[in-house]
Design an enzyme around this catalytic site. Structure first.
Site, PDB file in Angstrom:
ATOM      1  N   ARG A   1     -15.023  -6.773   3.625  1.00  9.72           N
ATOM      2  CA  ARG A   1     -15.347  -5.329   2.910  1.00  9.72           C
ATOM      3  C   ARG A   1     -14.617  -5.387   1.431  1.00  9.72           C
ATOM      4  O   ARG A   1     -14.803  -4.400   0.854  1.00  9.72           O
ATOM      5  CB  ARG A   1     -14.275  -4.436   3.722  1.00  9.72           C
ATOM      6  CG  ARG A   1     -15.044  -4.209   5.186  1.00  9.72           C
ATOM      7  CD  ARG A   1     -14.146  -3.485   5.996  1.00  9.72           C
ATOM      8  NE  ARG A   1     -14.639  -3.308   7.438  1.00  9.72           N
ATOM      9  CZ  ARG A   1     -13.977  -3.054   8.499  1.00  9.72           C
ATOM     10  NH1 ARG A   1     -12.798  -2.187   8.122  1.00  9.72           N
ATOM     11  NH2 ARG A   1     -14.429  -2.856   9.605  1.00  9.72           N
TER      12      ARG A   1
ATOM     13  N   HIS B   1       1.893   0.321  12.909  1.00 11.76           N
ATOM     14  CA  HIS B   1       2.600   0.575  11.512  1.00 11.76           C
ATOM     15  C   HIS B   1       1.267   0.533  10.519  1.00 11.76           C
ATOM     16  O   HIS B   1       1.404   1.517   9.637  1.00 11.76           O
ATOM     17  CB  HIS B   1       3.210  -0.704  11.203  1.00 11.76           C
ATOM     18  CG  HIS B   1       3.669  -0.462   9.695  1.00 11.76           C
ATOM     19  ND1 HIS B   1       4.661   0.119   9.350  1.00 11.76           N
ATOM     20  CD2 HIS B   1       3.504  -1.369   8.655  1.00 11.76           C
ATOM     21  CE1 HIS B   1       4.917  -0.019   8.292  1.00 11.76           C
ATOM     22  NE2 HIS B   1       4.213  -1.032   7.856  1.00 11.76           N
TER      23      HIS B   1
ATOM     24  N   VAL C   1      -4.890  -2.810   4.544  1.00 13.49           N
ATOM     25  CA  VAL C   1      -3.763  -2.488   5.550  1.00 13.49           C
ATOM     26  C   VAL C   1      -4.449  -3.308   6.942  1.00 13.49           C
ATOM     27  O   VAL C   1      -5.175  -2.760   7.476  1.00 13.49           O
ATOM     28  CB  VAL C   1      -3.686  -0.993   5.905  1.00 13.49           C
ATOM     29  CG1 VAL C   1      -2.533  -0.993   6.641  1.00 13.49           C
ATOM     30  CG2 VAL C   1      -2.960  -0.493   4.281  1.00 13.49           C
ATOM     31  N   ILE C   2      -3.775  -4.537   7.151  1.00 11.94           N
ATOM     32  CA  ILE C   2      -4.428  -5.200   8.217  1.00 11.94           C
ATOM     33  C   ILE C   2      -3.768  -4.717   9.438  1.00 11.94           C
ATOM     34  O   ILE C   2      -2.363  -4.547   9.557  1.00 11.94           O
ATOM     35  CB  ILE C   2      -3.841  -6.774   7.975  1.00 11.94           C
ATOM     36  CG1 ILE C   2      -4.780  -7.131   6.573  1.00 11.94           C
ATOM     37  CG2 ILE C   2      -4.615  -7.580   9.090  1.00 11.94           C
ATOM     38  CD1 ILE C   2      -6.165  -7.279   6.329  1.00 11.94           C
TER      39      ILE C   2
ATOM     40  N   THR D   1       0.979  -1.162   0.007  1.00 14.00           N
ATOM     41  CA  THR D   1      -0.178  -0.054  -0.055  1.00 14.00           C
ATOM     42  C   THR D   1       0.795   1.293  -0.051  1.00 14.00           C
ATOM     43  O   THR D   1       0.428   2.324  -0.622  1.00 14.00           O
ATOM     44  CB  THR D   1      -0.907   0.046   1.190  1.00 14.00           C
ATOM     45  OG1 THR D   1      -1.838  -1.224   0.993  1.00 14.00           O
ATOM     46  CG2 THR D   1      -1.821   1.236   1.135  1.00 14.00           C
TER      47      THR D   1
ATOM     48  N   ALA E   1       0.532  -5.821  15.421  1.00 16.52           N
ATOM     49  CA  ALA E   1       1.012  -5.603  16.760  1.00 16.52           C
ATOM     50  C   ALA E   1       1.414  -4.102  17.257  1.00 16.52           C
ATOM     51  O   ALA E   1       1.236  -3.852  18.258  1.00 16.52           O
ATOM     52  CB  ALA E   1       2.104  -6.489  17.296  1.00 16.52           C
ATOM     53  N   THR E   2       1.634  -3.317  16.012  1.00 16.64           N
ATOM     54  CA  THR E   2       2.013  -2.074  16.439  1.00 16.64           C
ATOM     55  C   THR E   2       1.077  -0.988  15.533  1.00 16.64           C
ATOM     56  O   THR E   2       0.028  -1.561  15.096  1.00 16.64           O
ATOM     57  CB  THR E   2       3.432  -1.901  15.823  1.00 16.64           C
ATOM     58  OG1 THR E   2       3.538  -2.031  14.462  1.00 16.64           O
ATOM     59  CG2 THR E   2       4.367  -2.918  16.174  1.00 16.64           C
TER      60      THR E   2
ATOM     61  N   GLU F   1       3.406   1.912  -1.512  1.00 15.61           N
ATOM     62  CA  GLU F   1       3.891   2.284  -2.984  1.00 15.61           C
ATOM     63  C   GLU F   1       2.738   2.830  -4.048  1.00 15.61           C
ATOM     64  O   GLU F   1       3.274   3.196  -4.894  1.00 15.61           O
ATOM     65  CB  GLU F   1       4.588   0.883  -3.470  1.00 15.61           C
ATOM     66  CG  GLU F   1       5.907   0.663  -2.968  1.00 15.61           C
ATOM     67  CD  GLU F   1       5.825  -0.102  -1.648  1.00 15.61           C
ATOM     68  OE1 GLU F   1       6.864  -0.134  -0.603  1.00 15.61           O
ATOM     69  OE2 GLU F   1       4.843  -0.860  -1.523  1.00 15.61           O
TER      70      GLU F   1
END
Length: 150
Positions: free
Chosen positions: A115, A75, A68-69, A43, A72-73, A45
């Site tokens: 989705r 990001h 964009v899944i 994503t 843990a952070t 890019e």
């Protein structure tokens, strides 16, 4: 016939491949000509590819597809927000619409799969509507009464 490009992320390709298929199908249903499908690693890019397509004369608008899944952070939040911000900038810079079909941030894999169709379809519809409405605006002239572009 309006001509569009589609940019699709290869990251989470089990999800984005389905998005691409739905986007292609819906674009054809709406009578759009797909001139390019540009695959990018992730994503992050997407804006680079979108910029390259928007500067072309054979592209009237671009659909951006990604997933964009949540990890843990944070990001996912960074990638999704920066990508969306840059896509808005590119729309203004080139004067051509970009449909935002990026699932996330904060989505689980299951939520993203649920989705797929909605995000792909809405991104294509947004580009189609904005291309048509931009062309309509070019053809109109204010003559004392409010001009509605719809």
């Amino acid at each position: 016939m309006a001509r569009i490009g589609i940019v699709v992320s290869e990251f989470n390709y089990d999800i984005t491949y389905l998005m691409l298929q739905k986007a292609i199908s819906h674009a054809r249903f709406l009578g759009l000509e797909i001139t390019y499908v540009f695959k990018v690693p992730g994503t992050y890019e997407i804006p680079f590819a979108v910029a390259n397509l928007l500067k072309r004369n054979d592209v009237d608008g671009v659909v951006a597809l990604g997933a964009v899944i949540k990890g843990a952070t944070k990001h996912d939040e960074l990638v999704a927000s920066q990508t969306a911000r840059k896509l808005m900038d590119l729309m203004i810079q080139y004067g051509k619409p970009v449909g935002l079909g990026i699932i996330g941030p904060g989505a689980t894999r299951m939520q993203a799969l649920e989705r797929v169709e909605d995000y792909a379809r809405r991104a294509v519809e947004a580009v189609a509507k904005m291309i048509n409405r931009s062309k309509s605006l070019e053809e109109k002239k204010f003559a004392g009464e409010t001009v509605f572009i719809e």
